[in-house]
Design a protein around this motif. Sequence first.
Motif, PDB file in Angstrom:
ATOM      1  N   VAL A 243       0.854  -1.185   0.000  1.00 14.96           N
ATOM      2  CA  VAL A 243       0.000   0.000   0.000  1.00 14.96           C
ATOM      3  C   VAL A 243       0.891   1.237   0.000  1.00 14.96           C
ATOM      4  N   VAL A 244       0.628   2.177  -0.910  1.00 17.90           N
ATOM      5  CA  VAL A 244       1.343   3.440  -0.931  1.00 17.90           C
ATOM      6  C   VAL A 244       0.378   4.569  -0.607  1.00 17.90           C
ATOM      7  N   ILE A 245       0.878   5.617   0.005  1.00 20.43           N
ATOM      8  CA  ILE A 245       0.083   6.777   0.386  1.00 20.43           C
ATOM      9  C   ILE A 245       0.321   7.891  -0.631  1.00 20.43           C
ATOM     10  N   MET A 246      -0.752   8.343  -1.284  1.00 18.33           N
ATOM     11  CA  MET A 246      -0.669   9.429  -2.260  1.00 18.33           C
ATOM     12  C   MET A 246      -1.175  10.718  -1.627  1.00 18.33           C
ATOM     13  N   ARG A 247      -0.546  11.818  -2.011  1.00 20.07           N
ATOM     14  CA  ARG A 247      -0.971  13.122  -1.519  1.00 20.07           C
ATOM     15  C   ARG A 247      -1.063  14.120  -2.667  1.00 20.07           C
ATOM     16  N   ALA A 248      -1.961  15.094  -2.493  1.00 13.78           N
ATOM     17  CA  ALA A 248      -2.057  16.190  -3.448  1.00 13.78           C
ATOM     18  C   ALA A 248      -0.814  17.073  -3.329  1.00 13.78           C
ATOM     19  N   LEU A 249      -0.428  17.685  -4.443  1.00 10.85           N
ATOM     20  CA  LEU A 249       0.707  18.611  -4.443  1.00 10.85           C
ATOM     21  C   LEU A 249       0.179  20.020  -4.170  1.00 10.85           C
ATOM     22  N   THR A 250       0.684  20.638  -3.139  1.00  9.79           N
ATOM     23  CA  THR A 250       0.183  21.955  -2.726  1.00  9.79           C
ATOM     24  C   THR A 250       1.339  22.919  -2.489  1.00  9.79           C
ATOM     25  N   HIS A 251       1.009  24.182  -2.485  1.00 10.86           N
ATOM     26  CA  HIS A 251       1.934  25.216  -2.027  1.00 10.86           C
ATOM     27  C   HIS A 251       1.127  26.352  -1.417  1.00 10.86           C
ATOM     28  N   ILE A 252       1.780  27.223  -0.709  1.00 16.59           N
ATOM     29  CA  ILE A 252       1.131  28.317   0.021  1.00 16.59           C
ATOM     30  C   ILE A 252       1.415  29.630  -0.689  1.00 16.59           C
ATOM     31  N   GLU A 253       0.368  30.423  -0.881  1.00 14.51           N
ATOM     32  CA  GLU A 253       0.490  31.755  -1.465  1.00 14.51           C
ATOM     33  C   GLU A 253      -0.071  32.795  -0.503  1.00 14.51           C
ATOM     34  N   LYS A 254       0.533  33.985  -0.506  1.00 12.12           N
ATOM     35  CA  LYS A 254       0.039  35.095   0.295  1.00 12.12           C
ATOM     36  C   LYS A 254      -1.034  35.849  -0.501  1.00 12.12           C
ATOM     37  N   ILE A 255      -2.121  36.222   0.173  1.00  7.42           N
ATOM     38  CA  ILE A 255      -3.202  36.983  -0.463  1.00  7.42           C
ATOM     39  C   ILE A 255      -3.575  38.159   0.436  1.00  7.42           C
ATOM     40  N   GLU A 261      -3.284  33.777   4.045  1.00  2.44           N
ATOM     41  CA  GLU A 261      -2.650  32.739   3.240  1.00  2.44           C
ATOM     42  C   GLU A 261      -3.704  31.917   2.511  1.00  2.44           C
ATOM     43  N   ALA A 262      -3.272  31.285   1.420  1.00  2.00           N
ATOM     44  CA  ALA A 262      -4.147  30.401   0.652  1.00  2.00           C
ATOM     45  C   ALA A 262      -3.374  29.132   0.302  1.00  2.00           C
ATOM     46  N   GLU A 310      -8.740  29.517   0.463  1.00  4.41           N
ATOM     47  CA  GLU A 310      -8.351  30.698   1.223  1.00  4.41           C
ATOM     48  C   GLU A 310      -8.583  30.467   2.712  1.00  4.41           C
ATOM     49  N   LEU A 311      -7.628  30.906   3.518  1.00  4.10           N
ATOM     50  CA  LEU A 311      -7.710  30.767   4.965  1.00  4.10           C
ATOM     51  C   LEU A 311      -8.113  32.085   5.605  1.00  4.10           C
ATOM     52  N   LYS A 312      -8.681  31.965   6.790  1.00  2.00           N
ATOM     53  CA  LYS A 312      -9.042  33.164   7.545  1.00  2.00           C
ATOM     54  C   LYS A 312      -7.784  33.847   8.066  1.00  2.00           C
ATOM     55  N   LYS A 313      -7.964  35.069   8.496  1.00  2.00           N
ATOM     56  CA  LYS A 313      -6.844  35.857   8.979  1.00  2.00           C
ATOM     57  C   LYS A 313      -6.211  35.193  10.198  1.00  2.00           C
ATOM     58  N   ASP A 314      -4.886  35.187  10.190  1.00  2.88           N
ATOM     59  CA  ASP A 314      -4.066  34.660  11.291  1.00  2.88           C
ATOM     60  C   ASP A 314      -4.190  33.149  11.481  1.00  2.88           C
ATOM     61  N   GLU A 315      -4.813  32.445  10.535  1.00  3.43           N
ATOM     62  CA  GLU A 315      -4.884  30.980  10.615  1.00  3.43           C
ATOM     63  C   GLU A 315      -3.597  30.375  10.056  1.00  3.43           C
ATOM     64  N   MET A 316      -3.174  29.278  10.658  1.00  7.38           N
ATOM     65  CA  MET A 316      -1.928  28.626  10.242  1.00  7.38           C
ATOM     66  C   MET A 316      -2.211  27.625   9.122  1.00  7.38           C
ATOM     67  N   ASP A 318      -0.310  25.218   7.979  1.00  4.69           N
ATOM     68  CA  ASP A 318       0.126  23.843   8.252  1.00  4.69           C
ATOM     69  C   ASP A 318      -0.967  23.031   8.930  1.00  4.69           C
ATOM     70  N   ILE A 319      -1.656  23.659   9.898  1.00  8.71           N
ATOM     71  CA  ILE A 319      -2.720  22.947  10.611  1.00  8.71           C
ATOM     72  C   ILE A 319      -3.881  22.654   9.674  1.00  8.71           C
ATOM     73  N   ALA A 320      -4.268  23.659   8.862  1.00 11.60           N
ATOM     74  CA  ALA A 320      -5.365  23.454   7.914  1.00 11.60           C
ATOM     75  C   ALA A 320      -5.030  22.365   6.907  1.00 11.60           C
ATOM     76  N   LEU A 321      -3.778  22.342   6.453  1.00 14.21           N
ATOM     77  CA  LEU A 321      -3.364  21.338   5.473  1.00 14.21           C
ATOM     78  C   LEU A 321      -3.417  19.936   6.069  1.00 14.21           C
ATOM     79  N   ASN A 322      -2.976  19.784   7.311  1.00 14.85           N
ATOM     80  CA  ASN A 322      -3.045  18.474   7.968  1.00 14.85           C
ATOM     81  C   ASN A 322      -4.489  18.018   8.131  1.00 14.85           C
ATOM     82  N   GLN A 323      -5.389  18.946   8.432  1.00 16.90           N
ATOM     83  CA  GLN A 323      -6.807  18.600   8.543  1.00 16.90           C
ATOM     84  C   GLN A 323      -7.368  18.136   7.203  1.00 16.90           C
ATOM     85  N   LEU A 324      -6.963  18.813   6.141  1.00 13.74           N
ATOM     86  CA  LEU A 324      -7.434  18.429   4.805  1.00 13.74           C
ATOM     87  C   LEU A 324      -6.911  17.047   4.413  1.00 13.74           C
TER      88      LEU A 324
END
Length: 854
Positions: A243-255, A261-262, A310-316, A318-324
């Motif tokens: 079994v292999v674990i696949m993940r989406a490719l993401t990056h963070i942009e400032k908005i 952050e987004a 898009e993330l809310k103001k002052d949200e991290m 890394d935490i949102a990405l782990n939740q996703l």
Amino acid sequence: MSTETDKSTEQFPTISIEKELQKSYLDYAMSVIVGRALPDVRDGLKPVHRRALFAMRELGVHFNRPYVKSARIVGDVIGKYHPHGDTAAYDTIVRMAQPFSLRYPLVDGQGNFGSLDGDSPAAMRYTEARMTRIDREIVNDLEKETVDWIPNYDNSLMEPSVMPSKIPNLLINGSSGIAVGMATNIPPHNLTEVIDALIALIDNNNMTVHEIMSVITGPDFPTGGQICGRAGIREAYETGRGVVIMRALTHIEKIKEGKREAIIITEIPYQVNKASLVEKIAELVKDKKINSISEVRDESDRHGLRVVIELKKDEMSDIALNQLFTMTQMQKSFGINLLAIVNNKPELLNLKQILEHFISHRKVIVYRRTAYELRKAEEKAHILEGLNIAINNLDEVVALIKASKNPLEAKEGLISRFDLSEIQAQTILDMRLQRLTGLERDKIASDYAEIIAEIIKLKEILGNEVLIMNIIRDEFNEIKETYGDDRKTEIIDAIDEILPEDLIVPEDMAVTVTHSGYIKRNPVSLYRSQHRGGKGVTGVKNIEEDFVSNLYVASTLDTFLFFTNHGKVFWRKVYQLPLAGRTARGKAIVNLLNLADDEKIAAILPISSFEDETNQKTILMVTKSGRIKKTSLQEFARPLRKGKRALTINEGDEIIAAHVLNGEDTILLVTQKGMCIHFQESDIRTMGRTAAGVRGIRLGKGDMVVSAIVVESDNSILIATENGYGKRSPIEEYRLQNRGGKGVRGIKQSVRNGDVIAAKQVDDEVEVILIADSGKMIRMDLSTIRVIGRSTQGVRLINLDESERVVSLDSVAKDNSEDDEDLDIDGDDIATDVSSENDPVESPDETDVSESDD
């Protein structure tokens, strides 16, 4: 009445419903497995894919020809070759045209063939299709008798049983299918890597799967993304399943001027529906399961995939990405199952076997193609020989033809006059007059010389496998240069992986195994230190006449190798063994290991580490018949849950001991009758896991080996007998001999002592634990047992009742703390030599037979 019954029985014979159902179901199952659901290991195609590509070839819709209606292709497929519904055929063509389904599409589609959002393709009357450029590498050489042909479903046409594919389609495009009782799920791979691995395997057929993995690093999905960790890839490539674990490719942009952050998704895991993924994220936000996201939108276009979160103001982020990753298909597992048809039978394969089968397929294709070309070349040479004869005897040939009444007479005249074949004579009669010019005659001569040279070359190829492999290698290089590309899927290290060992406190454990196959572990500190001759404490309560047969001391982080009487080996960490009370039996080993019905544990070996920088560490295995074998420690580094073959066991034999050797050790074998042989490790050559080994000691009648010791310098040897007696002797008393001899006497076997049950090398810095079949245990300080000569009978080690027998012996680190209340001293058993006139000491047998039996 009886006559009517007999006639009825003749017309309607009695059959067993059970047998008929079994036969019918098996026939159906094999039909589905071979004829529908699983790909062939050679061309990587299921029958429907093969028939679709063949129908397109017959229609002439090649990559450089105009598109034709998909309905036209589907009509030919189901009408000529595939007697199933048009939907099945069209769905096959659609999937082969989707760049997000196949790494290297086999159909060039024009129109709506579906999307990554799960949109359905347009009806086949609206779409058009043709073969892709890479398809020609699959169907080329069909006309050269390279493959076997079989009749279609109504015997009106012939179709190929397999394609003469030059590309390893099974690996580069993968396959999935569910049959009856089995399924396959093969991921796509990068063509460049697979071709490089094939060439490397041609150059070195002894490559291991681990070495091949340095070339084929892992699956390469058409949708890109990431693969987290390499453990699942290695397991799948070595065993066929993983079994292999696949993940989406993401990056963070400032908005919003850098205040927010987004998360930008640019690639998603294979076979994930993008629209469903976006909808799932929106639902999580709506249900307030993820509170850090303010907006989700899909900005994908013809230039590529782009989902903005898009993330809310002052949200991290890394935490949102782990939740996703946790709550959505941005992280998904892919279960690899390398199952394919091999010689008309389903077979689970590892990576090397798949590559080897494809190379074998190419060897057959090249050989049959060369044989076909040789036959055609010889036929052409035969015709040119006839033309040369005609040109060299031109006037006579013309006169013979002119004098003939009809073509038949002319043909017969040419055959009889010039000793020609019918085809040569017919070719001369069909020859045009323009071929009699000087230039044409020179061309016939040059053509003949060229064809003779080609015949010589083709015969040389057929007679030399090296030349065939060179042709295959050149074809692979050409495929790589034409179609090779870079990887789309990135392989990264496993993220946030916490191993169970990180939570385990290192601690010495006493692991006990009972006669009926129960195992448990307890801290070594549980057993109190006592003086020699004490009564001991109960280590395992006697239950239903069960008793302890073996004791081992190891750290909680060590690995236990379980060797069975069948010659297999299983792996378990010590902390994975059941922790039970001091008087409990523990848990049945059969519930911990995947053992066969008549299989039982014969020897257990604790291993602290499989790392070996010197590459000299080996595992020594000893059987009760005196056979010994050593195998590289690295052969046991990769565990399998179903176990591996450790050595080949002869009938009636079994493993009694296993040890780790460091390259310069010496070995002492001790038998039940008290014989001992001491020899160098270098006397044993290193062998593979499945070897049977060589002779270690020549046994007397009724004797067998009970212990094997890897000798350390300055240690003494403690031998224990079943009646509770034993002795320590210096190792110098056991001189080095050649393996395979009878050895020397180690302890006298007498009525008082009984048979030898075990031997151990010890010093004053360790303590020993003796276990009786009643479950009684005693732990004693070795400093209370003085070292005596090899020819003595020994001293009492433990007080036993008349019905008790010692069954196991092991050593532990000395416990320096003492509790006077727990000391148990029997003054009658203070260390003394007990040799007497009534129990004479037999002089040692110095027989040294150095004969070996390899």
